[in-house]
Design a protein around this motif. Structure first.
Motif: not given
Length: 557
Positions: A71-84, A140-149
């Protein structure tokens, strides 16, 4: 789009209204908004906030990568690893290197021969203990940045699930009109209440309640037992999710302070009790009840001797609930709004991202085609009910088996190898998608007969699962002994060609199922050269995709 109605009530129109801005609603909101949908995201409270569901499993980690790429939302991968996580969210998350279980009996020291540790292969997964107030606020803030109201502290007062649109009215009088509604709110689902969708009584067999909080000054369990080196597991207990099991229940410990970079002193602590074995007492505070169980088990009592809670205790009634249906025309109850089983095996977050994937592309297609028929979401219904039923079977037989280690160990082996293959199935699809960008690869994953099962397109594993459940339930009603039940379940593991010997499943005396990089290599060699067809197909497909990816990187370089 907002407008003022004649009676001075604000009206908002959107494509999708999502109720619930936890990690589920926010992740889905980011995906939909990031792909062009007008999304309003509402919640009755605000971030940051406390939540449980803090332990991860490989299914969850692989699904995060799939969602991000698909879906082209790279921020989701932040939750994949401790380093990110450490770089983009903060140093409040723990590391998870294993699932571990230590069996206890009242008044006795634990037996080092009655422990189980299932390690997460370090070369494949960098799993975390999720500090939910930070992970959920981040998404939540990622969702807002992508345009969620966003609408925080916005409570639902009424729903109108119309034929042509859904209208939700807030307690503040605002009306939001949407083409589609996703209820990601959890147990107190407005859609379930409006349509009377809860099964009462529930069909679910697991029957547990819970007491939980966050604590500080919880020492590692490694310091609580004086066992010889040869009796200790290959990983420290403190490096993963630890369960102290006993008849009719278990304690969970999910530390966030278990690696050098952590600045979080907290540990998630909970007690789960089968209400049929341990009915809820009257006139006792949650803390008093919690410590009444702590004092029964000497090693557990030592671990909690200096611990202090940092927030109020939560004490629940029965935590299981289910729904007659989870989708309808223009609406879907997603994941925890649809139902819940138990914290055991950490399926909550994994189930959530699997359902997000099934819902997201359908909603995007519905918006394009203006077709929101219930039939279009039939797979989502089967998936959610299957996730509940299979996890219910597993949790129920596990609670029955806890006092009988031989039986509990045999159950764990069937869960373990089916989960290994299920994660490999997803990883292979992820690798193939990253090479081709062909979305049909992910859609083909849904074409499986046992939606919601860990390895949904393997008939042999499903048959073993069914025999396991039937056997344990026969023991539960007294038709066979615990030893006979254990022998039958373990025999299936030993006689089947599927459980990988390289991972330790074939050795009844080995309770540390922690595959190293060398073990993974031995498994791949065995599976491709002489493994059964199902294992050979997964291993060969995975190896082929890895090879093609390496060649591509070499050409680019």
């Amino acid at each position: 789009m907002k407008r003022q109605a004649k009676e001075h009530v604000t009206e908002t129109e959107c494509d999708v209204l999502i109720i619930g801005s936890g990690i589920a609603g926010s992740m889905l909101g980011a995906i939909l908004a990031g792909n062009g949908a007008r999304v309003v995201l509402v919640d009755g409270v605000q971030h940051p906030r406390f939540a449980v569901g803090e332990s991860t499993i490989p299914h969850y980690l692989v699904r995060l990568g799939m969602l991000a790429a698909r879906y082209g939302i790279p921020e989701i991968t932040t939750l994949e690893s401790l380093n990110s996580v450490d770089k983009k969210i903060g140093s409040t998350f723990g590391i998870k290197r294993h699932f571990a279980f230590v069996s206890h009996r009242p008044g006795e020291e634990p037996d080092p021969g009655e422990t189980i540790l299932a390690g997460v292969p370090k070369v494949l997964y960098k799993a975390t203990h999720i500090f939910r107030q930070d992970s959920d606020a981040y998404m939540f803030h990622v969702a807002v940045r992508y345009g969620c109201e966003p609408r925080q502290n916005w409570r639902v007062a009424d729903l109108d699930l119309g034929e042509d649109a859904v209208t939700v009215t807030g307690q503040n009088g605002e009306r939001i009109r949407a083409r589609y509604l996703v209820d990601a709110s959890g147990f107190r689902s407005p859609v379930a209440d409006k349509l009377d969708l809860r099964e009462n009584p529930t069909r679910l067999k697991t029957h547990t309640r819970s007491i939980f909080t966050h604590m500080t000054d919880v020492p590692p369990f490694d310091h609580m037992v004086d066992w010889p080196r040869e009796d200790r597991p290959p990983l420290r207990w403190h490096e993963g999710t630890l369960h102290h099991t006993f008849e009719g229940g278990f304690f969970w410990l999910i530390p966030f302070d278990n690696h050098p970079k952590s600045t979080n002193p907290l540990c998630s602590v909970g007690l789960v009790l089968d209400t049929r074995v341990h009915p809820k007492p009257e006139g006792v505070t949650p803390e008093e009840e919690f410590y009444s169980y702590v004092r029964k088990y000497p090693a557990v009592e030592r671990q909690f001797r200096g611990a202090r809670r940092v927030r109020e205790w939560v004490s629940t009634g029965r935590v299981q609930y289910s729904s007659k249906k989870t989708v309808g025309r223009r609406w879907c109850m997603m994941s925890h709004a649809a139902g819940f089983i138990d914290p055991l095996f950490s399926r909550g977050m994994s189930n959530t991202v699997e359902v997000i994937d099934a819902v997201a592309w359908r909603v995007l297609d519905s918006l394009k085609d203006d077709d929101f028929s219930e039939e279009r979401y039939e797979y989502v219904e089967r998936l959610q009910q299957g996730l509940l039923d299979y996890n219910d079977d597993l949790c129920n037989v596990s609670f029955v088996a806890f006092p009988h280690f031989k039986l509990w160990d045999a159950i764990f082996r069937i869960w373990g190898f089916s989960s290994n293959y299920g994660a490999m199935r997803l990883s292979r699809a992820q690798l193939q998608y990253n090479l081709s960008g062909d979305d049909q690869i992910y859609k083909d994953l849904e074409d499986a007969p046992n939606a919601g099962f860990w390895w949904p397109d393997n008939d042999e594993t499903k048959a073993m699962w069914d025999v396991m459940v039937e056997t344990v339930e026969k023991f539960e009603v007294g038709e066979i002994s615990a030893d006979d039940a254990a022998d039958r379940v373990l025999r299936m593991v030993l006689e089947s060609d599927l459980p990988p010997a390289a991972f330790g499943y074939k050795d009844p005396d080995n309770h540390n199922l922690h595959p190293t990089t060398r073990d993974l290599a031995k498994f791949m060699y065995w599976a491709i050269r002489s493994g059964p067809p199902a294992a050979r197909e997964l291993a060969a497909g995975t190896l082929q995709a890895i090879g093609r990816a390496a060649l591509r990187r070499k050409k680019i370089a």
